[in-house]
Each structure stands twice: as structure tokens, then as C-alpha cells.
Design an enzyme around this catalytic site. Structure first.
Site, PDB file in Angstrom:
ATOM      1  N   CYS A 140     -29.753  13.097 -32.102  1.00 36.24           N
ATOM      2  CA  CYS A 140     -30.258  13.289 -33.464  1.00 36.24           C
ATOM      3  C   CYS A 140     -31.259  12.209 -33.831  1.00 36.24           C
ATOM      4  O   CYS A 140     -30.885  11.098 -34.205  1.00 36.24           O
ATOM      5  CB  CYS A 140     -29.082  13.300 -34.450  1.00 36.24           C
ATOM      6  SG  CYS A 140     -29.603  13.531 -36.145  1.00 36.24           S
ATOM      7  N   CYS A 143     -31.111  11.019 -37.396  1.00 35.47           N
ATOM      8  CA  CYS A 143     -29.987  10.112 -37.663  1.00 35.47           C
ATOM      9  C   CYS A 143     -30.251   8.715 -37.091  1.00 35.47           C
ATOM     10  O   CYS A 143     -29.983   7.711 -37.730  1.00 35.47           O
ATOM     11  CB  CYS A 143     -28.696  10.615 -37.011  1.00 35.47           C
ATOM     12  SG  CYS A 143     -28.407  12.369 -37.194  1.00 35.47           S
ATOM     13  N   ASP A 144     -30.743   8.660 -35.865  1.00 33.54           N
ATOM     14  CA  ASP A 144     -30.728   7.388 -35.131  1.00 33.54           C
ATOM     15  C   ASP A 144     -32.104   6.804 -34.800  1.00 33.54           C
ATOM     16  O   ASP A 144     -32.188   5.687 -34.289  1.00 33.54           O
ATOM     17  CB  ASP A 144     -29.941   7.567 -33.818  1.00 33.54           C
ATOM     18  CG  ASP A 144     -28.497   7.961 -34.085  1.00 33.54           C
ATOM     19  OD1 ASP A 144     -27.935   7.461 -35.076  1.00 33.54           O
ATOM     20  OD2 ASP A 144     -27.938   8.772 -33.336  1.00 33.54           O
TER      21      ASP A 144
END
Ligand code: NDP
Length: 316
Positions: A140, A143-144
Site C-alpha cells: 500500500c 499507506c507507507d
């Protein structure tokens, strides 16, 4: 002697934002929901570090922290949150049957499915090792990606997701190398063209990942192979992103519910209704497009409201 069969008004399967939001609404509507958390309590968000795009958290929140808070909110109104996973269902009758770990049988007036989806990985031992260590493998970028600011990253995949994520990473990272296993993209033309124009994205065609390299704690690079020439080389990077699709967690429902070719549950447009009366769906199990915590929460809410209305119409 077999255990007595439990009867519940509202069974919620899965404990991501969709499941907990459905639980909050169902509990407040006196439906006494029972929620089974599944194999990964808290769902996909528990593998995420910082969540900065969920409205109402101006400072951000960690994925695991948010899931604890959602659970507490659901329990505050009387949701019975249980550890365990559903292994079998029978939706052929008026009462929906659910089995927990092949043993305990529960009869449900309504079922809300919020089992989510799981990111696909390549399945390499080295990939799994650094994924489990939290050392630089992620599925992701949204997300990261932030953790690899001004660093070099590699992303695998050639679909719309890979293009979108590569583009996202290119705004954060110094360089993004995209590994495409064929000599062309699967993504829509417009998405593929967009990544081709970005100066800090390098696209390597006919290229497959052989091994994720690291120092035992964190990723340091990737060894790749050209599947036409057979040549191998190493690409230095600190983040290795996998964007090769998701698999909805819907296998146990396939004999009863209408699924699309990938396995996503088909809901009646604009509602959470499945093709079985009394069975509803929220979150990523039916959504391959948005896949966000906030959209999962929204459709979880819809599922609880639809279940409540179904019970009201049925019981008068
Ligand atoms: P897709 O299934 O469309 O693409 C998966 C990609 O991963 C393919 O290019 C495939 O390669 C590649 N791949 C699969 N396995 C491997 C492997 N083992 N090694 C290397 N590469 C591999 O998945 P997406 O998640 O990209 O998209 C899912 C759906 O969501 C699609 O319908 C897409 O259009 C939609 N979507 C739409 C978006 C938008 O419109 N904004 C954004 C994101 C998704 P190959 O091509 O060789 O099979």
C-alpha cells in the site's frame, strides 16, 4: 454431545472499519450484534502505520490504534465482539447458518459480511521475510510511501493500481522503478501514459523479481531478471511495493452469493443487499474501486441500516 445452537439477530463477520461501523449502528438499534473478528482482528488497517486520511483525526492515528478505538466504540453499545473465524455458511434457508471454526453452529436472522480483501504478494520467501519484519515490503503506497521520502523504491505490477501507486510514490520518493513482467501494461492507456511521462519513474519491461535483498532487518535492494534475455541485475532500494491486485475474502460464500469474476460480492446498486434476503455486505468484500477505510465505514453503516429495515419489515 453437540453444543446447543446459538441464535442471533445480527451476525457481523469481520473486524475492519466496515464491520465495526456496522456493529456500532446495529448495537445502537438494539439488534444485539455478535461480531466475529476473523483471522486478522482489525483487518488490513492493522498492517498500516499512520492513517492520515480518515476524517476526524487531524493529527493522524495509527491503524492499530484506530481499530482498538472502533472496537471500543462498538462494545460500548453492547456489541459482542468475539475472537474466532467463520469457516462455513449455509444461506439456503430463511435462517442463515454460520459455523465458527467448523464446530460452533449459529443461526442468524441477518448477516453482515465485512470480510474485506487481502493484498496479493509475489510469494517469494525474501519478500515474506521483510514483510513480516516490517522492514520495507508493503502492498500500500498510500499507506507507507511516506516512510520512503527522498529514497529509492521499486514497485511491481502493471495494472491501474500499480500506475496509481507509482505515480503517488514519484511525488514522495527520489526514484521509483516499476517492474512490468510483460512487454506492456495491463492498465488503462491513460494511466499507463501518465506514469510514462514522469521523469523519476523508470519502467523495466519483461522484468521479474527474483529476490528481495536486505541486511537481515531492512530492505536494501531487489534482484531482478529479464525474462527475454535472461540477464539478472540488482536495483538498490529501501522500499519494495507490491501492487499486483487484491483478493476479496469471499471463498466461503461462493455457493450462495453472486460474485464477480474476481470474487467480489455483487450488491444491489446503491444498497448493501446481496442476492440473498437478510445477507448484507459492507467494505472491500464488495468494493474493488475505492478500498478506503472511510468508504468501508460508510458501506458498513449502510449494511446495518439495511439489516435493521429488513428485520422491521419481516417482523412487523
Ligand atoms: P489488475 O489485476 O488489473 O492488475 C494486476 C497487475 O499485476 C497486472 O499487470 C499483472 O500482470 C501484475 N501481476 C500479477 N501477478 C504478478 C506477478 N506474480 N508478478 C508480476 N506482476 C504480476 O489489478 P489492479 O489492482 O491494478 O486493479 C484491479 C481493478 O481495479 C481493475 O479493474 C482496475 O482497473 C481497477 N482500478 C481502477 C483504478 C482507477 O480507475 N483509478 C485504480 C486502481 C484499480 P499482467 O498484466 O502480466 O497479468
Amino acid at each position: 454431545m453437540s453444543e446447543e445452537i446459538e441464535k442471533v439477530k445480527c451476525m457481523i463477520i469481520g473486524s475492519g472499519p466496515a464491520g465495526y461501523t456496522a456493529a456500532i449502528y446495529a448495537a445502537r438499534a438494539s439488534m444485539k450484534p455478535v461480531l466475529y473478528q476473523g483471522m486478522q482482528p482489525g483487518g488490513q488497517l492493522t498492517t498500516t502505520n499512520e492513517v492520515e486520511n480518515f476524517p476526524g483525526y487531524p493529527e493522524g492515528v495509527t491503524g492499530p490504534e484506530m481499530m482498538v478505538q472502533l472496537q471500543q466504540q462498538a462494545e460500548r453499545f453492547g456489541t459482542d465482539v468475539r475472537n474466532g473465524w467463520v469457516t462455513k455458511v449455509d444461506f439456503s434457508g430463511d435462517i442463515h447458518k454460520v459455523w465458527i471454526e467448523d464446530k460452533k453452529e449459529i443461526h442468524c436472522e441477518t448477516v453482515i459480511i465485512s470480510t474485506g480483501a487481502s493484498a496479493k504478494y509475489l510469494g517469494l520467501e525474501s519478500e515474506q521475510k521483510y514483510l513480516e519484519l516490517g522492514g520495507g515490503v508493503s502492498a500500500c503506497a498510500v499507506c507507507d510511501g511516506f516512510f520512503y521520502r527522498e529514497q529509492e523504491t521499486v514497485i511491481v505490477g502493471a495494472g491501474d493500481s500499480a500506475c496509481e501507486e507509482a505515480h503517488y510514490l514519484s511525488n514522495i520518493c527520489k526514484k521509483v522503478t516499476m517492474l512490468v513482467r510483460r512487454d506492456e501494461f495491463r492498465a488503462s492507456k491513460i494511466m499507463a501514459e501518465r506514469v510514462k511521462k514522469v521523469s523519476n519513474i523508470e519502467i523495466l519491461y519483461n522484468t521479474e523479481t527474483q529476490e528481495v535483498l536486505g541486511d537481515g532487518n531492512v530492505v536494501t535492494g531487489v534482484r531482478v531478471k529479464n525474462n527475454v534475455s535472461g540477464d539478472e541485475h540488482e536495483i538498490p532500494c529501501t522500499g519494495f511495493f507490491v501492487a499486483i491486485g487484491h483478493k476479496p475474502n469471499t471463498d466461503i460464500f461462493k455457493d450462495y452469493l453472486d460474485l464477480d469474476e474476481t470474487g467480489y460480492i455483487i450488491n444491489e446498486p446503491g444498497t448493501s443487499k446481496t442476492n440473498v434476503p437478510g445477507v448484507f455486505v459492507g467494505g472491500d468484500a464488495a468494493d474493488h474501486v475505492y478500498r478506503q477505510a472511510v468508504t468501508a465505514a460508510g458501506t458498513g453503516c449502510m449494511a446495518a441500516l439495511d439489516a435493521e429495515r429488513y428485520l422491521a419489515a419481516k417482523n412487523g
